[in-house]
Enzyme design. Sequence first.
Site, PDB file in Angstrom:
ATOM      1  CD  GLU A   1      -6.558  -0.505   0.741  1.00  0.00           C
ATOM      2  OE1 GLU A   1      -6.921  -0.967  -0.357  1.00  0.00           O
ATOM      3  OE2 GLU A   1      -5.423  -0.078   0.964  1.00  0.00           O
TER       4      GLU A   1
ATOM      5  CB  CYS B   1      -2.162   2.593   5.959  1.00  0.00           C
ATOM      6  SG  CYS B   1      -3.646   3.325   5.225  1.00  0.00           S
TER       7      CYS B   1
END
Length: 452
Positions: free
Chosen positions: A156, A261
């Site tokens: 990200e 994650c």
Amino acid sequence: MKIAVIGTGVVGLTTGAGFADLGHSVLCVDIDAAKIAQLSKGLVPYYEPGLQELVTRNLDAGRLQFGGAPSHALRDAELLFVAVGTPTDDHGEMSLASLWSVIDRLEPWTGDSVKMIAIKSTVPVGTADRVEARLRSRLPEECLVDVASVPEFMREGSAVRDFFDPSRIVIGVASPETGARLELLHRRLPGGIIVTDRRSSELAKLASNAFLAVKISYANEMAALAEQTGADYPSVAKIMGHDPRIGPLFLNAGLGFGGSCLPKDTRALVRLADEAGAPQTLVAAAVRANVMLPLRTVRKLEAALSDPGRRKVALLGLAFKPGTDDMREAPSLRLAAELLRRNPGVRLTAYDPAAGEAARKLLPGAVKICATAEEALTGADAAIIVTEWREFRLFQAEDFKKWMNRPIIIDGRNSLDSEALNAQGVVCIGAGRLPAIPVEQIRLPGELLPKS
């Protein structure tokens, strides 16, 4: 190729828009009708650098479309990417509810070509096998399907760059034909392509994130040791990073890992390993160490600032990392909760360039979300750098002294020039390093320094 993508989060939308930019016809699907309505107008509903421009360009060119009917996704497409969320609970149990909802809603199609389903979501080992068995058990025999594991390795804040310049592309398949077709699809991207079996592909994703988590936790443990022994951890990390067997990445000390994650994938791997009879003790230790970091930072603040419960403290940065507005498992959430728990009465202000609104829904109501860093810092007795946004590195010592009641900075990411700030009268305490001047020498307006 005609491609469909189910899930329009960062991974799904970047994948869809990226392949559209490479000339493919792409349909992105999501059950969130409001999100699809926004995307159909060319509006990306979250912050991800470069993604808005990528979506707009391909939507205008007619290569990218949006829809809300997952059941029809394979009717015209040759390939379906599944990029839905697979969150875990605190015990590492990974929820595949969204994945199974997609799989169970896929309708039969006509024609004799083999449809490919590529799972990009992070899933337990063996999921692709189970998905294929489930589809073949309920679809007509003429509906030929082959399921692959094509895990994503996007970060990200740099997802668009990672799509077009991947470090590697992993394709897990059960048939050589599907492997060849997926390899051809990805050949225009520069990353090396690794074709393997499905289970190895699924485990590789979990193993990669778990290794990064271990490396980050190791760095933070060494930083704590450096503080106790008088060493300078950034120098230690630089020395370690020059060893090609170690490398410089993910050695920065700070407030630990967060996001969508690493926390969930490490928990999932620990649970998977326990159930498989191969406990991952190192990964489990890394998870525990990461949870302790906010408390360590609060104690550092308490050592530098007398009676924090009567003070004002500013948090600079709230997102789990710069370049995103993602607040999932952000260290700022644990840090704010720990500050309020240990120091009732502390006045907390906070600022983030991108995640202010998202943080407002998750942080305790006692935290005041500010529109600017200056507003958050004005009158503060201390500040904590939580997320290393570039904006904060541009501040000068005079800015901190002008805005703050007492210029004490806990640099949780070692993002500031602590030597320069300390030399100019600002106490800057980094991770794994000590301030160059004693805290007691920083005076409040009107105070006199103690006589020597």
